[in-house]
Design a protein around this motif. Structure first.
Motif, PDB file in Angstrom:
ATOM      1  N   ALA A 109       0.863  -1.225   0.046  1.00 26.69           N
ATOM      2  CA  ALA A 109       0.028  -0.043   0.051  1.00 26.69           C
ATOM      3  C   ALA A 109       0.555   1.382   0.042  1.00 26.69           C
ATOM      4  O   ALA A 109       0.768   2.238  -0.720  1.00 26.69           O
ATOM      5  N   TYR A 110       1.902   1.350   0.893  1.00 33.28           N
ATOM      6  CA  TYR A 110       2.752   2.478   0.788  1.00 33.28           C
ATOM      7  C   TYR A 110       3.580   2.443  -0.584  1.00 33.28           C
ATOM      8  O   TYR A 110       3.631   3.641  -0.889  1.00 33.28           O
ATOM      9  N   LEU A 111       3.989   1.537  -1.026  1.00 33.82           N
ATOM     10  CA  LEU A 111       4.650   1.858  -2.224  1.00 33.82           C
ATOM     11  C   LEU A 111       3.730   2.198  -3.344  1.00 33.82           C
ATOM     12  O   LEU A 111       3.846   3.214  -4.280  1.00 33.82           O
ATOM     13  N   CYS A 112       2.544   1.609  -3.428  1.00 28.65           N
ATOM     14  CA  CYS A 112       1.471   2.177  -4.292  1.00 28.65           C
ATOM     15  C   CYS A 112       1.094   3.405  -4.179  1.00 28.65           C
ATOM     16  O   CYS A 112       1.300   4.411  -5.152  1.00 28.65           O
ATOM     17  N   HIS A 113       1.247   4.047  -2.895  1.00 28.14           N
ATOM     18  CA  HIS A 113       0.853   5.432  -2.588  1.00 28.14           C
ATOM     19  C   HIS A 113       2.241   6.315  -3.091  1.00 28.14           C
ATOM     20  O   HIS A 113       1.779   7.436  -3.736  1.00 28.14           O
ATOM     21  N   LEU A 114       3.084   5.941  -2.964  1.00 27.69           N
ATOM     22  CA  LEU A 114       4.411   6.413  -3.520  1.00 27.69           C
ATOM     23  C   LEU A 114       4.447   6.666  -4.951  1.00 27.69           C
ATOM     24  O   LEU A 114       4.684   7.765  -5.518  1.00 27.69           O
ATOM     25  N   PHE A 115       4.263   5.647  -5.590  1.00 23.22           N
ATOM     26  CA  PHE A 115       4.040   5.878  -7.354  1.00 23.22           C
ATOM     27  C   PHE A 115       2.922   6.503  -7.551  1.00 23.22           C
ATOM     28  O   PHE A 115       2.949   7.483  -8.538  1.00 23.22           O
ATOM     29  N   LYS A 116       1.526   6.524  -6.892  1.00 21.17           N
ATOM     30  CA  LYS A 116       0.601   7.240  -7.469  1.00 21.17           C
ATOM     31  C   LYS A 116       0.843   8.729  -7.075  1.00 21.17           C
ATOM     32  O   LYS A 116       0.276   9.618  -7.717  1.00 21.17           O
ATOM     33  N   ALA A 117       1.742   9.073  -6.074  1.00 19.19           N
ATOM     34  CA  ALA A 117       1.940  10.378  -5.871  1.00 19.19           C
ATOM     35  C   ALA A 117       3.183  10.997  -6.395  1.00 19.19           C
ATOM     36  O   ALA A 117       3.577  12.379  -6.232  1.00 19.19           O
ATOM     37  N   ASN A 118       3.768  10.279  -7.375  1.00 19.20           N
ATOM     38  CA  ASN A 118       4.683  10.603  -8.133  1.00 19.20           C
ATOM     39  C   ASN A 118       5.926  10.812  -7.135  1.00 19.20           C
ATOM     40  O   ASN A 118       6.929  11.817  -7.621  1.00 19.20           O
ATOM     41  N   GLU A 119       6.239  10.189  -6.052  1.00 25.43           N
ATOM     42  CA  GLU A 119       7.296  10.451  -5.027  1.00 25.43           C
ATOM     43  C   GLU A 119       8.393   9.745  -5.615  1.00 25.43           C
ATOM     44  O   GLU A 119       8.604   8.230  -5.765  1.00 25.43           O
ATOM     45  N   PRO A 120       9.757  10.218  -5.743  1.00 22.47           N
ATOM     46  CA  PRO A 120      10.831   9.747  -6.307  1.00 22.47           C
ATOM     47  C   PRO A 120      11.311   8.630  -5.242  1.00 22.47           C
ATOM     48  O   PRO A 120      11.897   7.373  -5.646  1.00 22.47           O
ATOM     49  N   LEU A 121      10.796   8.488  -3.961  1.00 20.53           N
ATOM     50  CA  LEU A 121      11.389   7.404  -3.088  1.00 20.53           C
ATOM     51  C   LEU A 121      10.835   6.137  -3.648  1.00 20.53           C
ATOM     52  O   LEU A 121      11.288   5.153  -3.566  1.00 20.53           O
ATOM     53  N   GLY A 122       9.459   6.252  -4.281  1.00 21.33           N
ATOM     54  CA  GLY A 122       8.814   4.866  -4.738  1.00 21.33           C
ATOM     55  C   GLY A 122       9.607   4.387  -5.840  1.00 21.33           C
ATOM     56  O   GLY A 122       9.854   3.053  -5.736  1.00 21.33           O
ATOM     57  N   VAL A 123      10.341   4.944  -6.807  1.00 18.51           N
ATOM     58  CA  VAL A 123      11.218   4.447  -7.700  1.00 18.51           C
ATOM     59  C   VAL A 123      12.459   3.833  -6.905  1.00 18.51           C
ATOM     60  O   VAL A 123      12.836   2.798  -7.073  1.00 18.51           O
ATOM     61  N   MET A 124      12.967   4.709  -5.920  1.00 18.66           N
ATOM     62  CA  MET A 124      14.359   4.125  -5.310  1.00 18.66           C
ATOM     63  C   MET A 124      13.985   2.881  -4.665  1.00 18.66           C
ATOM     64  O   MET A 124      14.904   2.029  -4.466  1.00 18.66           O
ATOM     65  N   LEU A 125      12.910   2.765  -4.088  1.00 18.79           N
ATOM     66  CA  LEU A 125      12.551   1.338  -3.176  1.00 18.79           C
ATOM     67  C   LEU A 125      12.371   0.327  -4.194  1.00 18.79           C
ATOM     68  O   LEU A 125      12.869  -0.886  -3.806  1.00 18.79           O
ATOM     69  N   ALA A 126      11.618   0.746  -5.013  1.00 15.05           N
ATOM     70  CA  ALA A 126      11.188  -0.308  -6.060  1.00 15.05           C
ATOM     71  C   ALA A 126      12.543  -1.014  -6.688  1.00 15.05           C
ATOM     72  O   ALA A 126      12.823  -2.262  -6.724  1.00 15.05           O
TER      73      ALA A 126
END
Length: 186
Positions: free
Chosen positions: A154-171
Motif C-alpha cells: 500500500a505504501y509503495l502504491c501510494h508513493l508511485f501514485k503521488a509521483n514520489e521519487p522514493l517509490g522508484v528508489m525503493l522499487a
C-alpha cells in the motif's frame, strides 16, 4: 579489425583494467563462429557476446546452445564470458546454465522506475488499484531487502501514485536485490 586496434592501444597502458572483445554475427552460425575464432585468438581478458541476439528468448537460447561450446576449447574456458543486454529472469537462468558468467541489463531498474517489482510469484505491478489497500502485505514474502522489511504494498502504491521519487528508489532497490539473490541461487 577495430577490436584488434583497440586491444593494441589498450595493451600499451593497461592501468589495471580488463578489456573484453565483443563477439558479433547476429544469429548466423558461420559469422558468429568466425568472430569467436578470430577474437579468441587475441589476448583479450574476457569475451562478451553482443549484437543481435535473435528475436526473443527462444532464438537467444538456440544461439547460446551452439555458440557457448566454442568458448570451451583451447583454454578459452579460463576467461570470463559476458552476455550484453539481457536481464529477464528466464534469460538469466538460461544464460547461467549455459556457462555465462556475467550479464548487464537495465531490466530490473527499468521495471522499478515504472512501478513493476520482481517477485517469486511473478511481476508485481505496484500501481494497480488492488495494491492501494494492501496494508501490511509484503512486496515479496521471501525477500529480505530493506524495502520488503520496512514497507508494504500500500505504501509503495501510494508513493508511485503521488509521483514520489522514493517509490522508484525503493522499487529499484528491491529489484536489484531480487536479481542478486537469483544469481546467488544459480
Amino acid at each position: 579489425r577495430w577490436e584488434a586496434r583497440s586491444l593494441q592501444q589498450h595493451l600499451k597502458d593497461v592501468k589495471n583494467q580488463a578489456m573484453y572483445c565483443v563477439v558479433h554475427g547476429g544469429i548466423d552460425v558461420a559469422l558468429r563462429t568466425k568472430s569467436v575464432e578470430y577474437l579468441t585468438s587475441l589476448p583479450f581478458d574476457g569475451y562478451a557476446i553482443g549484437g543481435s541476439l535473435g528475436n526473443g528468448r527462444a532464438e537467444l537460447k538456440e544461439l547460446l546452445s551452439w555458440m557457448m561450446p566454442l568458448f570451451d576449447k583451447d583454454g578459452r574456458r579460463d576467461k570470463p564470458r559476458h552476455l550484453l543486454g539481457i536481464g529477464d529472469e528466464e534469460s538469466v537462468r538460461n544464460a547461467v546454465t549455459m556457462g555465462l558468467d556475467t550479464m548487464d541489463s537495465c531490466y530490473p531498474t527499468r521495471l522499478g522506475r515504472h512501478g513493476t517489482l520482481l517477485t517469486r510469484q511473478g511481476l508485481l505491478r505496484i500501481k494497480r488499484g488492488s495494491n492501494a489497500r494492501s496494508f501490511g502485505v509484503k512486496i515479496c514474502k521471501e525477500c529480505n531487502c530493506s524495502t520488503c522489511q520496512r514497507y508494504d504494498r500500500a505504501y509503495l502504491c501510494h508513493l508511485f501514485k503521488a509521483n514520489e521519487p522514493l517509490g522508484v528508489m525503493l522499487a529499484t532497490q528491491h529489484n536489484l536485490t531480487f536479481m542478486s539473490d537469483l544469481m546467488a541461487e544459480l
